[in-house]
Design a protein around this motif. Structure first.
Motif, PDB file in Angstrom:
ATOM      1  N   ILE A 251     -39.038  45.683   6.042  1.00  0.00           N
ATOM      2  CA  ILE A 251     -38.602  44.609   6.938  1.00  0.00           C
ATOM      3  C   ILE A 251     -39.792  43.758   7.362  1.00  0.00           C
ATOM      4  O   ILE A 251     -39.707  42.518   7.429  1.00  0.00           O
ATOM      5  CB  ILE A 251     -37.907  45.201   8.182  1.00  0.00           C
ATOM      6  N   SER A 252     -40.927  44.396   7.623  1.00  0.00           N
ATOM      7  CA  SER A 252     -42.133  43.663   7.999  1.00  0.00           C
ATOM      8  C   SER A 252     -42.575  42.723   6.886  1.00  0.00           C
ATOM      9  O   SER A 252     -42.971  41.579   7.137  1.00  0.00           O
ATOM     10  CB  SER A 252     -43.256  44.642   8.333  1.00  0.00           C
TER      11      SER A 252
ATOM     12  N   MET B  27     -40.306  39.722   6.730  1.00  0.00           N
ATOM     13  CA  MET B  27     -40.509  38.805   7.857  1.00  0.00           C
ATOM     14  C   MET B  27     -41.982  38.460   8.058  1.00  0.00           C
ATOM     15  O   MET B  27     -42.389  38.094   9.168  1.00  0.00           O
ATOM     16  CB  MET B  27     -39.937  39.441   9.133  1.00  0.00           C
ATOM     17  N   ASP B  28     -42.757  38.553   7.010  1.00  0.00           N
ATOM     18  CA  ASP B  28     -44.199  38.340   7.117  1.00  0.00           C
ATOM     19  C   ASP B  28     -44.545  36.974   7.702  1.00  0.00           C
ATOM     20  O   ASP B  28     -45.540  36.832   8.418  1.00  0.00           O
ATOM     21  CB  ASP B  28     -44.842  38.497   5.731  1.00  0.00           C
TER      22      ASP B  28
ATOM     23  N   PHE C  21     -40.208  39.913  13.585  1.00  0.00           N
ATOM     24  CA  PHE C  21     -40.400  41.335  13.291  1.00  0.00           C
ATOM     25  C   PHE C  21     -40.589  42.130  14.574  1.00  0.00           C
ATOM     26  O   PHE C  21     -40.106  43.266  14.677  1.00  0.00           O
ATOM     27  CB  PHE C  21     -41.603  41.549  12.374  1.00  0.00           C
TER      28      PHE C  21
ATOM     29  N   GLY D 217     -38.006  44.893  14.417  1.00  0.00           N
ATOM     30  CA  GLY D 217     -38.662  46.168  14.174  1.00  0.00           C
ATOM     31  C   GLY D 217     -38.574  47.099  15.368  1.00  0.00           C
ATOM     32  O   GLY D 217     -38.388  48.311  15.209  1.00  0.00           O
TER      33      GLY D 217
ATOM     34  N   LEU E 283     -46.814  45.731  15.135  1.00  0.00           N
ATOM     35  CA  LEU E 283     -45.731  45.528  16.102  1.00  0.00           C
ATOM     36  C   LEU E 283     -46.352  45.346  17.483  1.00  0.00           C
ATOM     37  O   LEU E 283     -47.231  46.114  17.884  1.00  0.00           O
ATOM     38  CB  LEU E 283     -44.787  46.722  16.104  1.00  0.00           C
TER      39      LEU E 283
END
Length: 245
Positions: A38-39, A42-43, A49, A53, A124
């Motif tokens: 996911i990271s 969504m970079d 994120f 996240g 995060l």
């Protein structure tokens, strides 16, 4: 209820889980890998994120603990393990407490690995403490365990236990605010969302994301989730009875 029997039950369940490498991978590796994916997706939007996240750190333990508990308990019912336990000094709450401890340990390990990956490797960012995020995730996972215990009584096979996911788990994930902000949903969907315990876990996480203060609202949201745990656990314990004469 005997603490000794409760801890013996918890140790037995943990040994069963540790002997299954696929289960260990499901608990420890899969959530961290999916959050990393996911990271990467969504970079270009770190703020997105941070929101998604963070919520996934609670959603994953909730979902996985539901699956593990419902399948494991259903297997013990059909294998006759519960029948045999009911003839020993093991009380219903000893069994329920043992499951809560065993899967609580699993949830803590899962949350620790996933949170470490999210905070230390994937950057995060939350204003509040990572420890509070972990605590909320563990409480949420215990709710998933309690739901799994409850639905196992209504499943004749492991496959049927999994079939409860679209009824009890998926709607909570869709309506908790993970996929779309709750305030932008239709009014009736907001009403449904307000009745789902996972919503309050997400609300608590969102407060940790933006504030370092442990407010009364945050504790109130966690109290609602804890209340749902108690209700599901009591109902689940009531289903633990002999099926044969």
């Amino acid at each position: 209820m005997s603490l000794r029997i409760t801890f013996i039950t918890a140790a037995r369940i943990l040994r069963q889980l540790l002997n299954d490498k696929r289960t260990i991978a499901l608990i420890l590796a899969v959530p961290a890998l999916i959050i990393a994916l996911i990271s990467a997706i969504m970079d270009a939007s770190p703020q997105m994120f941070d929101r998604v996240g963070l919520i996934l750190l609670a959603v994953f333990p909730f979902t996985i603990m539901f699956l593990l508990t419902s399948i494991t308990m259903q297997r013990e019912r059909t294998a006759g393990t519960l029948e045999r336990l009911m003839t020993t000094p093991t009380a219903k709450m000893d069994l329920v407490g043992g499951y809560a401890i065993a899967f609580g340990v699993c949830a803590a390990a899962q949350t620790g690995v996933a949170a470490a990956v999210a905070y230390l490797w994937l950057d995060l960012d939350t204003v509040g403490s990572a420890w509070m995020v972990a605590f909320i995730a563990i409480v949420t996972s215990v709710f998933g365990m309690a739901l799994g215990l409850l639905v196992s009584a209504f499943a004749a096979t492991e496959f049927q236990a999994v079939q409860f996911m679209p009824v009890l788990i998926v709607p909570q994930i869709f309506l908790c605010g993970l996929i779309w902000p709750r305030e932008e949903m239709a009014g009736w969907l907001q009403g449904v969302s307000d009745a789902l315990p996972l919503t309050y876990s997400v609300k608590a996480l969102q407060q940790v994301q933006t504030s370092s203060e442990l407010t009364a609202e945050l504790w109130g949201d966690l109290g609602i989730v804890a209340g749902a745990v108690v209700v599901a656990t009591v109902l689940g314990a009531a289903t633990l009875r002999r099926r044969t004469g």
